[in-house]
Write a protein that holds these residues in place. Structure first.
Motif, PDB file in Angstrom:
ATOM      1  N   MET A  57       0.733  -1.272  -0.032  1.00  0.00           N
ATOM      2  CA  MET A  57       0.050  -0.110   0.232  1.00  0.00           C
ATOM      3  C   MET A  57       0.872   1.389  -0.062  1.00  0.00           C
ATOM      4  SD  MET A  57      -1.232   0.285   3.887  1.00  0.00           S
ATOM      5  CE  MET A  57      -1.605   2.180   3.661  1.00  0.00           C
ATOM      6  N   ILE A  58       0.277   2.547  -0.425  1.00  0.00           N
ATOM      7  CA  ILE A  58       1.190   3.509  -0.153  1.00  0.00           C
ATOM      8  C   ILE A  58       0.637   4.514   0.875  1.00  0.00           C
ATOM      9  CG2 ILE A  58       1.517   5.760  -1.356  1.00  0.00           C
ATOM     10  CD1 ILE A  58       1.449   4.465  -4.094  1.00  0.00           C
ATOM     11  N   SER A  59       1.387   5.131   1.614  1.00  0.00           N
ATOM     12  CA  SER A  59       1.340   5.859   2.748  1.00  0.00           C
ATOM     13  C   SER A  59       1.371   7.405   2.123  1.00  0.00           C
ATOM     14  CB  SER A  59       1.858   5.568   4.009  1.00  0.00           C
ATOM     15  OG  SER A  59       1.622   6.573   4.892  1.00  0.00           O
ATOM     16  N   TRP A  60       0.770   8.252   2.052  1.00  0.00           N
ATOM     17  CA  TRP A  60       0.958   9.503   1.614  1.00  0.00           C
ATOM     18  C   TRP A  60       1.672  10.473   2.714  1.00  0.00           C
ATOM     19  CZ3 TRP A  60       1.286   9.918  -3.552  1.00  0.00           C
ATOM     20  CH2 TRP A  60       0.362   8.966  -4.236  1.00  0.00           C
ATOM     21  N   PRO A  61       2.231  11.528   2.390  1.00  0.00           N
ATOM     22  CA  PRO A  61       2.834  12.429   3.588  1.00  0.00           C
ATOM     23  C   PRO A  61       1.628  12.949   4.187  1.00  0.00           C
ATOM     24  CG  PRO A  61       4.195  12.717   1.606  1.00  0.00           C
ATOM     25  CD  PRO A  61       2.868  11.901   1.343  1.00  0.00           C
ATOM     26  N   PHE A  62       1.701  12.914   5.585  1.00  0.00           N
ATOM     27  CA  PHE A  62       0.534  13.512   6.434  1.00  0.00           C
ATOM     28  C   PHE A  62      -0.714  13.014   6.275  1.00  0.00           C
ATOM     29  CE2 PHE A  62       4.029  16.806   6.281  1.00  0.00           C
ATOM     30  CZ  PHE A  62       4.132  16.973   7.618  1.00  0.00           C
ATOM     31  N   GLN A  63      -0.816  11.847   5.830  1.00  0.00           N
ATOM     32  CA  GLN A  63      -2.164  11.104   5.410  1.00  0.00           C
ATOM     33  C   GLN A  63      -2.561  10.433   6.649  1.00  0.00           C
ATOM     34  OE1 GLN A  63      -2.183   7.848   2.645  1.00  0.00           O
ATOM     35  NE2 GLN A  63      -4.498   7.724   2.734  1.00  0.00           N
ATOM     36  N   ASP A  64      -3.743  10.492   7.260  1.00  0.00           N
ATOM     37  CA  ASP A  64      -4.268   9.968   8.424  1.00  0.00           C
ATOM     38  C   ASP A  64      -4.638   8.409   8.078  1.00  0.00           C
ATOM     39  OD1 ASP A  64      -4.297  11.916  10.538  1.00  0.00           O
ATOM     40  OD2 ASP A  64      -5.972  12.907   9.858  1.00  0.00           O
ATOM     41  N   LEU A  65      -3.944   7.552   8.922  1.00  0.00           N
ATOM     42  CA  LEU A  65      -4.162   6.299   8.825  1.00  0.00           C
ATOM     43  C   LEU A  65      -4.242   5.498  10.182  1.00  0.00           C
ATOM     44  CD1 LEU A  65      -2.063   5.104   5.636  1.00  0.00           C
ATOM     45  CD2 LEU A  65      -4.602   5.162   5.847  1.00  0.00           C
ATOM     46  N   ILE A  66      -5.149   4.906  10.437  1.00  0.00           N
ATOM     47  CA  ILE A  66      -4.843   4.174  11.853  1.00  0.00           C
ATOM     48  C   ILE A  66      -4.267   2.664  11.611  1.00  0.00           C
ATOM     49  CG2 ILE A  66      -6.081   3.538  14.161  1.00  0.00           C
ATOM     50  CD1 ILE A  66      -8.084   5.708  13.209  1.00  0.00           C
ATOM     51  N   PHE A  67      -3.141   2.498  12.122  1.00  0.00           N
ATOM     52  CA  PHE A  67      -2.761   0.983  11.909  1.00  0.00           C
ATOM     53  C   PHE A  67      -2.914   0.547  13.400  1.00  0.00           C
ATOM     54  CE2 PHE A  67      -0.140   2.748   8.354  1.00  0.00           C
ATOM     55  CZ  PHE A  67      -0.562   1.782   7.541  1.00  0.00           C
ATOM     56  N   ARG A  68      -3.283  -0.640  13.535  1.00  0.00           N
ATOM     57  CA  ARG A  68      -3.658  -1.644  14.769  1.00  0.00           C
ATOM     58  C   ARG A  68      -2.209  -1.823  15.172  1.00  0.00           C
ATOM     59  NH1 ARG A  68      -9.060  -2.980  15.184  1.00  0.00           N
ATOM     60  NH2 ARG A  68     -10.265  -3.180  13.198  1.00  0.00           N
ATOM     61  N   ASP A  69      -2.204  -2.528  16.465  1.00  0.00           N
ATOM     62  CA  ASP A  69      -1.147  -2.886  17.367  1.00  0.00           C
ATOM     63  C   ASP A  69      -0.313  -3.785  16.698  1.00  0.00           C
ATOM     64  OD1 ASP A  69      -1.694  -0.831  19.125  1.00  0.00           O
ATOM     65  OD2 ASP A  69      -3.308  -1.811  20.085  1.00  0.00           O
ATOM     66  N   GLY A  70      -1.118  -4.768  16.048  1.00  0.00           N
ATOM     67  CA  GLY A  70      -0.315  -5.929  15.536  1.00  0.00           C
ATOM     68  C   GLY A  70       0.239  -5.525  14.369  1.00  0.00           C
ATOM     69  N   GLY A  71       0.230  -4.439  13.775  1.00  0.00           N
ATOM     70  CA  GLY A  71       1.147  -4.069  12.413  1.00  0.00           C
ATOM     71  C   GLY A  71       0.453  -4.488  11.082  1.00  0.00           C
ATOM     72  N   TYR A  72       0.996  -4.389  10.098  1.00  0.00           N
ATOM     73  CA  TYR A  72       0.521  -4.500   8.806  1.00  0.00           C
ATOM     74  C   TYR A  72       1.379  -5.505   8.350  1.00  0.00           C
ATOM     75  CZ  TYR A  72      -0.620  -3.410   3.831  1.00  0.00           C
ATOM     76  OH  TYR A  72      -0.969  -3.483   2.518  1.00  0.00           O
TER      77      TYR A  72
END
Length: 271
Positions: A57-72
């Motif tokens: 996946m792409i994570s854009w600069p300053f993009q709001d994403l919530i990742f769970r504690d178990g990771g991706y």
């Protein structure tokens, strides 16, 4: 184990904590975090990941994403280098897909420089309707295929292929002033049929805290991370706010930010 090809325009960290890279500073490890500096390197990387059948996946600069504690359990890509460039002609502004709106020249970009994040993040977060009213050329990539989409004033702004990646865009003058702006980082809630900030203030919910998470009193609807917080605590607080609003106001509270990754208890399980 995900691997990334050796390339002079690719940097990689394996088992990288996602909490280092998102505005809310929460989330477990990704299999790999990759910085890509050119379109050529991006094409090679995606071909390699497809051969491995590896999720990405792409994570854009300053993009709001919530990742769970178990990771991706996949590769997270951050576009930089040529994707962050901004240039100007007498007729237009050329923006790399990861270029920050805040870096647009105020004299040339007018209202655009007050927006948060990047044009790639704007489209990815389903706020592309804010671009309606501008004349645009959008340059896309999927696999080895590249194409250009030309949009006139009044055309609906929506990627024709949800799996395509925006490479860069050209916005033509004159720029139309827009009253609406993208969501600010950390504004994770939306309330059905109501202005979120007013609802939180009216029902005295601002300032509520659970462990390392605090619902802001100065920017209602935004969550403040006080440090070393867990995604599970954030979601628990969100659940409590949701139940309270439903009980007291009869309104539905939603988290508008994608929640990705695994629970902590599932982190060691094979897929």
């Amino acid at each position: 184990m995900a691997t990334v090809p050796e390339h002079s325009e690719i940097d990689i960290r394996y088992a990288e904590p996602l909490s280092r890279h998102t505005p809310l500073r929460v989330g477990g490890n990704a299999l790999a975090w990759v910085w890509v500096y050119s379109q050529t390197a991006l094409v090679e990387l995606l071909q390699h990941l497809r051969k491995q059948q590896q999720k990405w996946m792409i994570s854009w600069p300053f993009q709001d994403l919530i990742f769970r504690d178990g990771g991706y359990d996949g590769v997270v890509i951050r576009l930089c280098g040529e994707f962050e460039k901004i240039s100007y002609t007498k007729d237009s502004i050329k923006l790399g897909s990861a270029a920050l709106w805040a870096n647009v020249d105020r004299q040339k970009g007018k209202h655009l420089c007050s927006w948060s994040g990047s044009i790639g993040g704007l489209i990815d977060s389903n706020q592309a309707n804010l671009l309606k009213g501008l004349r645009l050329e959008m340059h896309w990539l999927k696999g080895k295929k590249r194409w250009t989409e030309v949009l006139s004033v009044g055309d609906a702004m929506e990627a024709k292929d949800k799996k395509a990646i925006l490479l860069h865009a050209e916005i033509f003058y004159p720029l139309v002033h827009k009253r609406k702006t993208p969501f600010r980082c950390g504004a994770i809630f939306s309330v059905s049929k109501a202005k979120t900030a007013q609802v939180f203030e009216k029902h005295n919910l601002c300032g509520i805290r659970l462990k390392s998470w605090l619902l802001s009193t100065h920017a209602p609807g935004q969550m403040i991370h006080l440090g070393n917080g867990r995604c599970s605590d954030l979601l628990l607080l969100s659940k409590g706010l949701k139940e309270q609003l439903k009980k007291s106001a009869g309104k539905k509270l939603d988290i508008r930010i994608p929640i990705l990754g695994k629970e902590k208890k599932d982190a060691g399980k094979k897929r």
